[in-house]
Write an enzyme that holds these catalytic residues in place. Sequence first.
Site, PDB file in Angstrom:
ATOM      1  N   ASP A   9       9.892   1.619  -5.661  1.00 35.34           N
ATOM      2  CA  ASP A   9      11.271   2.706  -4.908  1.00 35.34           C
ATOM      3  C   ASP A   9      10.228   1.855  -4.102  1.00 35.34           C
ATOM      4  O   ASP A   9      10.458   3.233  -2.841  1.00 35.34           O
ATOM      5  CB  ASP A   9       9.865   3.728  -5.392  1.00 35.34           C
ATOM      6  CG  ASP A   9       8.608   4.286  -4.877  1.00 35.34           C
ATOM      7  OD1 ASP A   9       7.979   2.997  -4.777  1.00 35.34           O
ATOM      8  OD2 ASP A   9       8.363   5.286  -4.000  1.00 35.34           O
ATOM      9  N   HIS A 240      -1.299  -1.163  -0.467  1.00 37.41           N
ATOM     10  CA  HIS A 240      -0.971  -0.256  -2.251  1.00 37.41           C
ATOM     11  C   HIS A 240      -0.487  -1.212  -2.984  1.00 37.41           C
ATOM     12  O   HIS A 240      -1.518  -1.814  -4.099  1.00 37.41           O
ATOM     13  CB  HIS A 240      -0.623   0.255  -1.567  1.00 37.41           C
ATOM     14  CG  HIS A 240      -0.982   1.802  -0.595  1.00 37.41           C
ATOM     15  ND1 HIS A 240      -2.075   2.127  -0.704  1.00 37.41           N
ATOM     16  CD2 HIS A 240      -0.281   2.124   0.548  1.00 37.41           C
ATOM     17  CE1 HIS A 240      -2.234   3.313  -0.403  1.00 37.41           C
ATOM     18  NE2 HIS A 240      -1.619   3.219   0.851  1.00 37.41           N
TER      19      HIS A 240
HETATM   20  C1  BDR Z   1       1.642   4.641  -2.661  1.00 35.51           C
HETATM   21  O1  BDR Z   1       3.348   5.637  -2.242  1.00 35.51           O
HETATM   22  C2  BDR Z   1       4.029   4.557  -1.677  1.00 35.51           C
HETATM   23  O2  BDR Z   1       4.196   5.682  -0.484  1.00 35.51           O
HETATM   24  C3  BDR Z   1       3.543   3.427  -0.938  1.00 35.51           C
HETATM   25  O3  BDR Z   1       5.013   2.597  -1.988  1.00 35.51           O
HETATM   26  C4  BDR Z   1       2.535   3.340  -2.219  1.00 35.51           C
HETATM   27  O4  BDR Z   1       3.090   2.805  -4.144  1.00 35.51           O
HETATM   28  C5  BDR Z   1       1.015   4.877  -2.072  1.00 35.51           C
HETATM   29  O5  BDR Z   1       0.309   5.412  -1.535  1.00 35.51           O
HETATM   30 CA    CA Z   2       6.161   2.622  -4.251  1.00 34.78          CA
END
Ligand code: BDR
Ligand code: CA
Length: 319
Positions: A9, A240
Site C-alpha cells: 500500500d 517497517h
Molecule cells: C505499517 O503501516 C504503514 O503505515 C507502513 O507502510 C507499514 O506497513 C507500519 O505500522
Molecule cells: Ca505498508
Amino acid sequence: MDKLIIDTDPGVDDSMALQFALASKEFHILGITTVFGNVDIEQTTKNALRILHLAQRADIPVAKGASKPVYGEFLGGVPFVHGDDGQGNTWRPAGPLKPIDIGAEEFIIEQVLRYPNQVRLAALGPLTNLARALEKKPEIQDKVKEVVFMGGNAFCPGNATPAAEANMLSDPEAADRVLGANWPMTMVGLDVTHKTLLSRDTLNKISLFRSPLNDFVMEAYQFYQDFFMKANKIDGTFVHDSSVFAYLIDRSLYKTVEYPIRVETQHSISRGKTWPSLGETDHEGAKALEPWRNRPKIKICLDVEDKKVIQLLEQRLMQ
Ligand code: BDR
Ligand code: CA
C-alpha cells in the site's frame, strides 16, 4: 530465486521496501498487488506503478486490489505519516504504466495455482487481498510456500493505537482470517521494526547514491522522517516494510518464537491487537485456550540484529 508476490500500500516505507526487493537478486518478483491502506487504492496503485517505472521494471505486472476492508469502509488512511499522495507530498506525475486487467486476488490465485508450493507472499499493508483470495479459493492455503507479513505487535505496544499496529487495525477481520489459515506464516511486526532504526545520517549517506528511483524515494523520506521526529522524537525512521525482505534474505538476523495468534476484531479500544496465545498449553495439563485452539502456529519475530539489517538495506539501496 524465490518467487514472490508483493502485496503493498505505498506508502513511503513501502516504496523503499520495493526498491530493496527490486535490488535483491534473491527474488523473482512475479507481480505486485496493491491494497488500500496508507492512502486510497487509486493512489497506492499509481505509486506502485511509478516505482516500477523509475526502476525500469515495466515487465513486473501490477494488479489492483481492495479499496476497503472486508467489512466497513476505508477511513482515509494516514496522510499525516506518508503525505496526501502517500509519497511524502512529492506529487510526481503518474508514470506511463498501467495495472493489468485482473484484480489482486485473482492474480494471487492464478500465480499460486501456476506455481504450486513455490510462491511466497510478502505483505506490506492491510491483509485484505490475502483474505479475499483465501475466501475465493481456500485451497491456495496448501499451495503457498510462505506468507511473510509486516504488521502486528506481539509483546510491545501498537503504533496506530496503544493496542494496535496500523496494518492490522486497517482490517482486523481480514488479518484474523489470514492468521488462521493453514499456510506457513511469519510475522515481522513492531517487536522488531521498532528496534531497527534507519538514522538520518544513514539516510543522508544513501542519498548520495544517484538514480531516478533512489532520488525519488529519498525525497519522499524527508516528509516521513519529519513525522517520526514529531511523533516519536527520533532522528530517523523505523524500518517497517523493508524488514520483510531483510528477513527473507537472511533469517539468521531474526530471533523467532512460535505461537498461534488471534486478532482483536471487537470494536473496542483494543481493535486490531494481535494476541499470541500462551502456547500449546497455558499451564501444565491444560488445553490451549479456546480462541486459539486449532489455530496454526505463526513464527513471530521477537528480536533482530538491527545493525546488520541496516547494513544490508544500505548496501542494496546503493547498488
Ligand atoms: C505499517 O503501516 C504503514 O503505515 C507502513 O507502510 C507499514 O506497513 C507500519 O505500522
Ligand atoms: Ca505498508
